[in-house]
Write a protein that holds these residues in place. Structure first.
Motif, mmCIF file in Angstrom:
data_model
loop_
_atom_site.group_PDB
_atom_site.id
_atom_site.type_symbol
_atom_site.label_atom_id
_atom_site.label_comp_id
_atom_site.label_asym_id
_atom_site.label_seq_id
_atom_site.Cartn_x
_atom_site.Cartn_y
_atom_site.Cartn_z
ATOM 1 N N HIS A 242 -69.230 39.978 -75.020
ATOM 2 C CA HIS A 242 -68.101 40.672 -74.452
ATOM 3 C C HIS A 242 -67.915 40.256 -73.015
ATOM 4 O O HIS A 242 -68.843 39.873 -72.338
ATOM 5 C CB HIS A 242 -68.325 42.181 -74.538
ATOM 6 C CG HIS A 242 -67.044 42.932 -74.579
ATOM 7 N ND1 HIS A 242 -66.337 43.120 -75.749
ATOM 8 C CD2 HIS A 242 -66.341 43.522 -73.616
ATOM 9 C CE1 HIS A 242 -65.254 43.807 -75.483
ATOM 10 N NE2 HIS A 242 -65.241 44.067 -74.196
ATOM 11 N N LEU A 244 -66.627 40.879 -69.122
ATOM 12 C CA LEU A 244 -66.432 41.903 -68.114
ATOM 13 C C LEU A 244 -65.513 41.336 -67.054
ATOM 14 O O LEU A 244 -65.424 40.132 -66.877
ATOM 15 C CB LEU A 244 -67.773 42.277 -67.469
ATOM 16 C CG LEU A 244 -68.768 42.989 -68.370
ATOM 17 C CD1 LEU A 244 -70.083 43.179 -67.634
ATOM 18 C CD2 LEU A 244 -68.219 44.331 -68.806
ATOM 19 N N HIS A 248 -67.787 42.524 -61.770
ATOM 20 C CA HIS A 248 -68.057 43.846 -62.315
ATOM 21 C C HIS A 248 -69.350 44.382 -61.723
ATOM 22 O O HIS A 248 -70.396 43.754 -61.778
ATOM 23 C CB HIS A 248 -68.160 43.768 -63.829
ATOM 24 C CG HIS A 248 -68.121 45.100 -64.491
ATOM 25 N ND1 HIS A 248 -69.191 45.943 -64.517
ATOM 26 C CD2 HIS A 248 -67.120 45.748 -65.127
ATOM 27 C CE1 HIS A 248 -68.863 47.055 -65.167
ATOM 28 N NE2 HIS A 248 -67.599 46.947 -65.544
ATOM 29 N N ASP A 250 -71.073 46.800 -62.644
ATOM 30 C CA ASP A 250 -71.893 47.578 -63.564
ATOM 31 C C ASP A 250 -73.265 46.954 -63.750
ATOM 32 O O ASP A 250 -73.442 45.767 -63.786
ATOM 33 C CB ASP A 250 -71.177 47.672 -64.912
ATOM 34 C CG ASP A 250 -71.905 48.595 -65.839
ATOM 35 O OD1 ASP A 250 -72.527 49.545 -65.341
ATOM 36 O OD2 ASP A 250 -71.863 48.358 -67.026
ATOM 37 N N SER A 350 -60.940 40.514 -73.219
ATOM 38 C CA SER A 350 -61.234 41.902 -73.323
ATOM 39 C C SER A 350 -60.774 42.714 -72.163
ATOM 40 O O SER A 350 -60.450 43.869 -72.292
ATOM 41 C CB SER A 350 -62.702 42.068 -73.535
ATOM 42 O OG SER A 350 -63.299 42.587 -72.488
ATOM 43 N N GLY A 351 -60.713 42.089 -71.045
ATOM 44 C CA GLY A 351 -60.298 42.867 -69.902
ATOM 45 C C GLY A 351 -58.831 43.192 -69.894
ATOM 46 O O GLY A 351 -58.423 44.283 -69.545
ATOM 47 N N VAL A 382 -59.459 48.759 -75.497
ATOM 48 C CA VAL A 382 -59.707 49.617 -74.360
ATOM 49 C C VAL A 382 -58.442 50.431 -74.176
ATOM 50 O O VAL A 382 -57.358 50.007 -74.556
ATOM 51 C CB VAL A 382 -60.032 48.825 -73.074
ATOM 52 C CG1 VAL A 382 -61.319 48.078 -73.231
ATOM 53 C CG2 VAL A 382 -58.886 47.886 -72.745
ATOM 54 N N ASN A 395 -62.404 49.006 -68.555
ATOM 55 C CA ASN A 395 -63.240 48.025 -67.869
ATOM 56 C C ASN A 395 -64.065 48.637 -66.752
ATOM 57 O O ASN A 395 -65.058 48.058 -66.318
ATOM 58 C CB ASN A 395 -62.372 46.909 -67.302
ATOM 59 C CG ASN A 395 -61.829 46.031 -68.402
ATOM 60 O OD1 ASN A 395 -62.492 45.833 -69.420
ATOM 61 N ND2 ASN A 395 -60.627 45.526 -68.226
ATOM 62 N N GLU A 398 -67.560 49.622 -68.461
ATOM 63 C CA GLU A 398 -67.986 48.689 -69.498
ATOM 64 C C GLU A 398 -69.376 49.026 -70.029
ATOM 65 O O GLU A 398 -69.637 48.928 -71.218
ATOM 66 C CB GLU A 398 -67.969 47.258 -68.962
ATOM 67 C CG GLU A 398 -66.587 46.652 -68.912
ATOM 68 C CD GLU A 398 -66.006 46.397 -70.300
ATOM 69 O OE1 GLU A 398 -66.739 46.535 -71.290
ATOM 70 O OE2 GLU A 398 -64.813 46.075 -70.386
ATOM 71 N N ARG A 401 -69.262 51.743 -72.300
ATOM 72 C CA ARG A 401 -68.522 51.332 -73.493
ATOM 73 C C ARG A 401 -69.409 50.507 -74.413
ATOM 74 O O ARG A 401 -69.415 50.708 -75.637
ATOM 75 C CB ARG A 401 -67.299 50.524 -73.067
ATOM 76 C CG ARG A 401 -66.396 50.128 -74.211
ATOM 77 C CD ARG A 401 -65.040 49.656 -73.697
ATOM 78 N NE ARG A 401 -64.158 49.356 -74.813
ATOM 79 C CZ ARG A 401 -64.012 48.128 -75.314
ATOM 80 N NH1 ARG A 401 -64.662 47.122 -74.774
ATOM 81 N NH2 ARG A 401 -63.215 47.922 -76.339
ATOM 82 N N TYR A 402 -70.149 49.602 -73.836
ATOM 83 C CA TYR A 402 -71.024 48.787 -74.661
ATOM 84 C C TYR A 402 -72.077 49.638 -75.341
ATOM 85 O O TYR A 402 -72.420 49.435 -76.495
ATOM 86 C CB TYR A 402 -71.689 47.699 -73.819
ATOM 87 C CG TYR A 402 -70.722 46.675 -73.336
ATOM 88 C CD1 TYR A 402 -69.830 46.071 -74.218
ATOM 89 C CD2 TYR A 402 -70.678 46.299 -72.005
ATOM 90 C CE1 TYR A 402 -68.925 45.136 -73.783
ATOM 91 C CE2 TYR A 402 -69.777 45.363 -71.558
ATOM 92 C CZ TYR A 402 -68.894 44.771 -72.448
ATOM 93 O OH TYR A 402 -68.003 43.848 -72.009
#
Length: 557
Positions: A242, A244, A248, A250, A350-351, A382, A395, A398, A401-402
DNA sequence: GAGTTTGAAACT
DNA sequence: CAGTTTCAAACTC
């Protein structure tokens, strides 16, 4: 079917004369495939191809064998979902133990050889027709068995791997393997190479020296220069790749972040960690076509050589098929402008992909849009332009979400698969994979997932008082061609312009699917060409009959 | 738009 | 795995 090193390279060609479907965008080409474990020694490769003449695709983790081992393949029957119509599955068995790996890594065919006409019925070329001198041919028998989806546990993966390459067993026994999984999760010194030839599909190679990636390890690759991150979970039923957004922030304990550096040549490579000789899962990103919604980066094949103990081919199917429900996604979100697939074209998805205008906004208030209650989440989207509260399906969250995706997949590896699968042979519509459980709606309201999907309930359903069946008088009066429904209104509107406009893309797709199913059946049964043609023509006749009836019915009403 | 109904998903 | 609870969409008013 061609063979290249450890990778089996398939070449698919299109039966153009059967390609009845109109193309959403004939100028673009792509092949999107995914793979998932199918059981101990059985894997399946889903191929989703848009346009072109033929395609090659490799199946990493499978070694060559002189005479070919056991092979079988099939095409999916046409179902009601868009994905089904576009998808062809090939099932194969790994070759026997004595096969020897010959190439250090897997490589996909170049993009130019990669393409297939969109929505076309596919068949495998006679391997003898292959002319690539680097590839040895491999013959095979094809059957038409339906797809069975399952996932391997890591131990099973090990066993499967060991069966392919017994030598790996000593070094990577089950216990050792599982232990390494755990250890590797804590070891960030894995190396990931992401390389891409100038025009070819992106291939991601994971390599490392000392440790294997853990079952639950997540590797985050900073695709420098591409502005995206890649996250991969390994070996778990819900493996995923995936992206990001750039930068990011995160981070979580089980997530390792890597910086990347670019290599020279036309090949853009990114490596992290130590140099490596051993091999780990490769992730191949085949070209992606326009109008395929594609596609979340979750549809990537994870596999590795037997020696690595990573021979899993999982398709985190989430998000794969569902994206096809939104063909109206702007091409720009799915494909680079020149039609070439690139890593960025994939990873960018994905973003931003989900800034879609077509997606129905959710209204979740308590689930944070991280449970399957949320349609966006369930569809792999998303949230965008939704009315949800405390949404974490974006996002900015993330990591959560993952984790949520993984939880869902751990609970049910099929959680993100399309609910509507293929119907029986000859059925235009599909059937609900799990079946509904309606009790009070009679399956004639949108509460019912079957009804909502405009399909009839099947034996799979456990509904009570079902009236959503073929001869149900209630269904006949109110079902999908009811004047009250949007479905009908649209059809009526189109029909007013031209009666033949009832022959929509879906109808054409369904018809082609039926014909293809007949062809497969004929092939499976070993019928002669003449008999096969007769079967297909008869099927075509039935399809036409239904179409004409539908037109007549709507015209006379 | 508020309230109710419904059934899938999640939980126990 | 069955029963219960939670949830969000579908539906009704």
């Amino acid at each position: 079917m061609l063979l290249s090193g450890r990778s089996l390279v398939f070449r698919m060609s299109c039966l153009k004369e059967q390609n009845q479907r109109s193309l959403d965008n004939g100028s673009e080409t792509s092949a999107v495939y995914s793979s998932e474990n199918y059981g101990r020694h059985l894997r399946t490769l889903d191929v989703n191809i848009d346009s072109g003449d033929h395609t090659d695709f490799s199946v990493p983790g499978v070694m060559p064998h002189g005479s070919g081992g056991e092979w079988s393949g099939y095409s999916r029957e046409a179902g009601s979902s868009r994905m089904d119509h576009h998808c062809t599955n090939y099932r194969f068995y790994p070759p026997p133990h004595d096969a020897e790996p010959s190439l250090p890594q897997y490589q996909f065919a170049t993009h130019g050889d990669y393409v297939l006409p969109q929505s076309s019925p596919f068949h495998l070329m006679n391997p003898s027709l292959a002319n690539n001198s680097n590839l040895s041919s491999l013959g095979g028998q094809w059957s038409s068995e339906g797809p069975v989806h399952s996932n391997m546990l890591s131990g099973e993966i090990y066993d499967a791997v060991a069966s392919i390459c017994p030598d790996s067993k000593d070094d990577h026994g089950p216990e050792s393997y599982r232990k390494q999984e755990t250890m590797a999760e804590l070891m960030p010194q894995n190396q990931m190479d992401i390389s891409q030839s100038a025009n070819g599909p992106l291939t991601v190679y994971l390599q490392h020296l000392d440790h294997q990636l853990g079952e639950n390890a997540t590797v985050v690759c900073n695709m420098s220069g591409r502005g995206q991150m890649v996250v991969m979970n390994h070996c778990s039923p819900g493996q995923m790749l995936h992206s990001l957004p750039p930068g990011h922030p995160d981070s979580s304990p089980e997530t390792h972040y890597y910086t990347t550096s670019s290599k020279e040549n036309s090949e853009q490579s990114y490596s992290m960690g130590k140099a490596s000789q051993s091999y780990l899962p490769s992730i191949s990103l085949p070209p992606i076509g326009p109008n395929h919604g594609l596609l979340s980066p979750n549809h990537l094949v994870f596999s590795g050589p037997p020696s690595s103990g990573y021979s899993y081919n999982h398709i985190p199917a989430p998000y794969f098929s569902q994206y096809h429900q939104y063909p109206e996604y702007p091409d720009s979100l799915c494909m680079v402008p020149d039609g070439q697939s690139t890593a960025s074209s994939v990873l960018r998805l994905s973003g931003s992909l989900w800034d879609s205008k077509s997606k129905k906004p959710c209204n979740c208030t308590k689930s944070q849009c991280l449970k399957l209650y949320c349609d966006c989440f369930a569809n792999g989207d998303v949230c965008s332009n939704c009315n949800c509260i405390n949404c974490c399906n974006n996002n900015e969250h993330e990591s959560e979400r993952y984790k949520a995706i993984k939880i869902c997949l751990d609970r049910n590896p099929e959680a993100f698969r399309p609910k509507i699968g293929n119907g029986k042979l000859g059925e235009i519509k599909g059937r609900h994979n799990k079946g509904c459980n309606c009790k009070r709606s009679g399956c004639l309201k949108n509460y019912c997932e079957c009804y909502e999907a405009k399909i009839m309930c099947s034996s799979t359903c456990k509904c009570v008082g079902c009236r959503n069946y073929e001869d149900s008088p209630e269904r006949k009066t109110m079902v999908w061609d009811s004047p009250d429904t949007t479905f009908y209104k649209k059809a009526k509107c189109d029909k007013d312009k031209c009666p033949l406009s009832c022959i929509t893309l879906d109808v054409v797709e369904a018809t082609c699917g039926c014909l293809l199913a007949q062809a497969e059946e004929a092939e499976k049964e070993g019928y002669t060409l003449c008999q096969a043609e007769k079967m297909i023509l008869e099927e075509f006749g039935q399809c036409l009959t239904q179409i004409v009836r539908s037109i007549f019915k709507s015209t006379s009403s």
